[in-house]
Scaffold this motif. Sequence first.
Motif, mmCIF file in Angstrom:
data_model
loop_
_atom_site.group_PDB
_atom_site.id
_atom_site.type_symbol
_atom_site.label_atom_id
_atom_site.label_comp_id
_atom_site.label_asym_id
_atom_site.label_seq_id
_atom_site.Cartn_x
_atom_site.Cartn_y
_atom_site.Cartn_z
ATOM 1 N N GLN A 277 0.857 -0.861 -0.152
ATOM 2 C CA GLN A 277 -0.661 -0.016 0.027
ATOM 3 C C GLN A 277 0.888 1.648 0.019
ATOM 4 N N GLY A 278 0.897 2.063 -1.373
ATOM 5 C CA GLY A 278 1.357 2.740 -0.988
ATOM 6 C C GLY A 278 2.381 2.492 -1.351
ATOM 7 N N GLN A 279 3.186 2.273 -2.246
ATOM 8 C CA GLN A 279 4.148 2.372 -3.310
ATOM 9 C C GLN A 279 3.810 2.331 -4.534
ATOM 10 N N GLU A 280 3.676 3.145 -4.975
ATOM 11 C CA GLU A 280 3.059 2.701 -6.625
ATOM 12 C C GLU A 280 4.042 3.401 -7.458
ATOM 13 N N GLY A 281 4.643 3.562 -8.952
ATOM 14 C CA GLY A 281 4.831 4.350 -9.831
ATOM 15 C C GLY A 281 6.481 3.227 -9.856
ATOM 16 N N GLY A 282 7.104 4.379 -10.452
ATOM 17 C CA GLY A 282 8.803 3.668 -10.404
ATOM 18 C C GLY A 282 8.435 2.628 -11.796
ATOM 19 N N LEU A 283 9.259 1.845 -11.858
ATOM 20 C CA LEU A 283 9.480 0.052 -12.578
ATOM 21 C C LEU A 283 8.464 -0.675 -12.568
ATOM 22 N N ALA A 284 7.537 -0.421 -11.732
ATOM 23 C CA ALA A 284 6.693 -1.293 -11.164
ATOM 24 C C ALA A 284 5.551 -0.804 -11.740
ATOM 25 N N GLN A 285 5.099 -0.122 -11.937
ATOM 26 C CA GLN A 285 3.562 0.498 -12.405
ATOM 27 C C GLN A 285 3.954 0.557 -13.906
ATOM 28 N N VAL A 286 5.860 0.260 -14.932
ATOM 29 C CA VAL A 286 6.006 0.193 -15.905
ATOM 30 C C VAL A 286 5.473 -0.660 -16.293
ATOM 31 N N PHE A 287 5.489 -1.717 -15.909
ATOM 32 C CA PHE A 287 5.459 -3.082 -16.080
ATOM 33 C C PHE A 287 3.774 -3.832 -15.929
ATOM 34 N N MET A 288 3.453 -2.658 -14.772
ATOM 35 C CA MET A 288 1.954 -3.364 -15.015
ATOM 36 C C MET A 288 1.530 -2.900 -15.829
ATOM 37 N N GLN A 289 1.576 -1.388 -16.639
ATOM 38 C CA GLN A 289 0.210 -0.824 -17.302
ATOM 39 C C GLN A 289 1.116 -1.626 -18.498
ATOM 40 N N TYR A 290 2.294 -1.839 -19.154
ATOM 41 C CA TYR A 290 2.500 -3.351 -20.032
ATOM 42 C C TYR A 290 1.822 -4.208 -19.886
ATOM 43 N N ALA A 291 1.965 -4.540 -19.000
ATOM 44 C CA ALA A 291 0.916 -6.550 -18.958
ATOM 45 C C ALA A 291 -0.538 -6.018 -19.456
ATOM 46 N N LEU A 292 -0.796 -5.196 -18.738
ATOM 47 C CA LEU A 292 -2.521 -4.215 -18.923
ATOM 48 C C LEU A 292 -2.429 -4.400 -20.595
ATOM 49 N N LEU A 293 -1.686 -3.907 -20.637
ATOM 50 C CA LEU A 293 -2.439 -3.399 -22.471
ATOM 51 C C LEU A 293 -2.002 -4.884 -23.217
ATOM 52 N N HIS A 294 -1.656 -5.705 -22.613
ATOM 53 C CA HIS A 294 -1.566 -7.151 -23.696
ATOM 54 C C HIS A 294 -2.187 -8.302 -23.517
ATOM 55 N N ASN A 295 -2.236 -8.130 -21.957
ATOM 56 C CA ASN A 295 -2.985 -9.777 -21.411
ATOM 57 C C ASN A 295 -4.234 -10.356 -22.682
ATOM 58 N N LYS A 296 -5.008 -9.102 -23.832
ATOM 59 C CA LYS A 296 -5.563 -10.369 -24.117
ATOM 60 C C LYS A 296 -4.800 -11.084 -25.091
ATOM 61 N N LYS A 297 -3.492 -10.913 -24.878
ATOM 62 C CA LYS A 297 -2.733 -11.780 -26.230
ATOM 63 C C LYS A 297 -2.635 -13.158 -25.267
ATOM 64 N N LEU A 298 -2.635 -12.843 -23.783
ATOM 65 C CA LEU A 298 -2.216 -13.752 -23.001
ATOM 66 C C LEU A 298 -3.178 -15.722 -22.635
#
Length: 298
Positions: A277-298
């Motif tokens: 909780q409260g730890q957002e942003g950075g590379l973790a957020q970049v990976f999450m955004q990337y994964a959510l954009l590409h999850n329909k291919k999984l």
Amino acid sequence: MSDFRLKVFQHVAKNLSFTKASQELFISQPAITKHIQELESTYQVRLFDRLGNKITLTEAGKLLLQHSERILDDYKRLAYEMNLLHNAYTGELRLGASTTIAQYVLPPLLGSFIEKFPQVKLSLFNGNSRDVETALQEHRIDLGLVEGIVRLPQLKYTDFLDDELVAIVNPGSKLRMADEILPQDLPNIPLVLRERGSGTLDVFEKALQQHDLRLSALNVLLYLGSTESIKLFLSNSDCMGIVSVRSVSRELMAGMYRVIDIKGMPMQRTFSFAQMQGQEGGLAQVFMQYALLHNKKL
């Protein structure tokens, strides 16, 4: 930049409620109504049928929902790709994933992510869902992916991908079973299951509870630490296993296992990201955004 009216329509359509849409979007209900009326006026159609306090999508509404989902996804992807032009992402990202996700979901995603962000150093910790959540709390990883239904208050969860558990047997075993059984038949069937702390076992236990069944009442021959172990065990034994459908899709097509439908006992679940909780942003957020954009291919 995207048409906000489409976003409003999508929230109303998904909830079939103007009230819930206004709560999710933090705008007034009259504003929600105004946006829907503007869309109906633009396309000269009714998007919802209203019967008392309930609403349903018209055929035009269903069509618009299909298109709006694609359009809003494209806008998200556009914003994401444009933002990448202004940022050079470097550094280390420590991921943790439950066994099923690490084996059957993440590999293609990690491959394309590394290609897209070659200067990001990735590492992956693998364990069951409880192990991943513990690693997060001990700050040994930056972002977790878990598969259970238990939610810890100190962690924030973001849904990522839908999954389903299925019961499977070796079609060549001596276990004579119909293609469909009742939950009440389970105590008489030898089982091999995932270990305590796994998301798979959490979901199976929850499904049992809906039929007043307990794990202790079942004939569990063995608890194993991975789906691959269960699959190999089933190939050499006369029992039934509970696994993710994603883990056996190829084997089912090849006829190596047979699915047994447990009538009235669906075992749906959602794979989720987990963060402190409260730890957002950075590379973790970049990976999450990337994964959510590409999850329909999984």
